[in-house]
Design an enzyme around this catalytic site. Structure first.
Site, PDB file in Angstrom:
ATOM      1  N   GLU A   1      58.115 -68.758 -44.342  1.00 25.11           N
ATOM      2  CA  GLU A   1      58.718 -70.050 -43.503  1.00 25.11           C
ATOM      3  C   GLU A   1      60.068 -69.467 -42.713  1.00 25.11           C
ATOM      4  O   GLU A   1      60.708 -68.179 -43.115  1.00 25.11           O
ATOM      5  CB  GLU A   1      59.283 -71.186 -44.553  1.00 25.11           C
ATOM      6  CG  GLU A   1      60.171 -70.497 -45.707  1.00 25.11           C
ATOM      7  CD  GLU A   1      60.558 -71.533 -46.461  1.00 25.11           C
ATOM      8  OE1 GLU A   1      61.152 -72.797 -45.865  1.00 25.11           O
ATOM      9  OE2 GLU A   1      60.991 -71.585 -47.584  1.00 25.11           O
TER      10      GLU A   1
ATOM     11  N   ASP B   1      56.389 -73.871 -41.619  1.00 19.84           N
ATOM     12  CA  ASP B   1      56.267 -73.291 -42.866  1.00 19.84           C
ATOM     13  C   ASP B   1      54.647 -73.361 -43.255  1.00 19.84           C
ATOM     14  O   ASP B   1      53.966 -74.213 -42.900  1.00 19.84           O
ATOM     15  CB  ASP B   1      56.702 -74.444 -43.973  1.00 19.84           C
ATOM     16  CG  ASP B   1      56.574 -74.308 -45.320  1.00 19.84           C
ATOM     17  OD1 ASP B   1      56.323 -73.043 -45.815  1.00 19.84           O
ATOM     18  OD2 ASP B   1      57.110 -75.010 -46.222  1.00 19.84           O
TER      19      ASP B   1
END
Length: 359
Positions: A108, A13
């Site tokens: 992500e 992420d």
């Protein structure tokens, strides 16, 4: 039941991706509170830098509220072409290790590195290499979570942000989940957390103590999900060909709309953009949804599900017109959006077995 192949999952992420890109490209913005998207009066924040987050500014917050929380907040126009360009470069780094990459958004993705191209023995070492490559080649920081499944990897990636790395090894899964506050469970929002607290569910251990029947009674289909993840069970595979669940478009207006006639007129451009995106996906939708946000930030959605596949823009436009007609104009309208969803092809949920991994 046949034992499933042992898996090592990484969730990567990017840290405040849009805001970090703007700070990287414009040194004058470094170490300053910035908000990407909107402006001081209208719109919503798409992303906030960590400097802005200290003031309580966050994504999806109305720009006016964000500006009131941080008087020195700098609003920056979003540059999605730039974000997409860097996102692609980041994915190319992922592909050096595995082809099993499932992007969730521009910033992500899940990676299955059970078998990896470089023959590296642990997922932790792969995550370290990926983070270092992103920093060196792109100039941005990323956080990574490593564990036995998607659910745990995603929780782990958020555990030591920014620039974090957190690993939940197989033998740590049960004690980790049992001690985890219920608010940290992916899929538990504010209202669900309040309901769980009413049922004396405050940790993973409390959730695990509830029977499947009881959880389904209180949370419907989601109860089955809560029952599984409280035991560390999530058998979804990393799907590199993940199908989008919806396609949409929306617009926030500089001057609020005052009538349904104005909404219908504004929807023409928005619906055309949504329809073009829908046709590019080659998906087969059954549901049309209208989204309306009023000047007081109250938001409503109206949906219509058709028995037949939506194959014509005429059918789409007709459904939207009916949805516009179905609600009351309680206030002036600042945002209108529409989407197509309920696609015929969905991601499968896989069967399960024991997991014993070397991390």
């Amino acid at each position: 039941m046949e034992k499933e192949i042992e898996r090592k999952i990484i969730h990567v992420d990017m840290d405040a991706f849009y805001a970090s890109v703007e700070q990287m490209d414009n040194p004058k913005l470094k170490c300053k509170p910035i908000a990407v998207g909107g402006n001081s009066q209208r719109g919503v924040v798409a992303a906030a830098s960590y400097e802005a987050r200290k003031y309580g500014v966050h994504s999806a917050m109305p720009s006016k509220i964000a500006a009131s929380k941080c008087r020195s907040l700098i609003f920056v126009k979003a540059r999605f072409d730039r974000y997409k360009q860097l996102s692609q470069q980041i994915r190319e780094i992922f592909y050096r290790y595995t082809d099993l990459v499932e992007p969730l958004s521009l910033d992500e993705a899940y990676l299955d590195v059970t078998e990896n191209k470089k023959g590296i023995s642990t997922a932790t070492d792969i995550a370290i290499e990926i983070k270092e490559a992103i920093k060196k080649e792109i100039g941005l920081t990323a956080s990574a979570g490593v564990s036995i499944n998607k659910f745990l990897a995603k929780i782990a990636s958020d555990y030591r942000k920014p620039d974090g790395l957190f690993v939940i090894k197989p033998h740590q899964v049960v004690p980790f989940i049992e001690e985890l506050p219920i608010e940290k469970f992916f899929g538990v929002g504010k209202k669900t957390a309040e309901k769980m607290h009413e049922l004396q569910i405050k940790t993973g251990a409390d959730l695990k103590a509830k029977s499947l029947k009881e959880l389904i009674k209180h949370f419907g289909k989601q109860g089955r999900y809560f029952y599984s993840v409280s035991r560390g069970e999530d058998y979804r595979r990393v799907n590199p060909n993940r199908i989008r669940k919806s396609v949409g478009a929306e617009n926030t207006f500089s001057e609020s709309l005052q009538s349904k006639e104005e909404i219908i007129e504004a929807l023409q451009t928005i619906a055309e953009k949504c329809w073009n995106r829908y046709k590019q996906t080659k998906a087969q939708a059954h549901t049309v949804t209208l989204k309306v946000k009023f000047d007081d930030f109250k938001q409503i959605t109206r949906s219509k599900t058709l028995e037949e596949i939506i194959e014509s823009a005429v059918v789409f436009d007709k459904a939207l017109a009916e949805l516009v007609d179905s609600f009351n104009m309680e206030n002036k309208v600042r945002l209108v959006g529409c989407s197509l969803s309920n696609f015929e092809v969905e991601n499968p949920i896989d069967s399960h077995g024991q997991l014993t991994l070397r991390f």
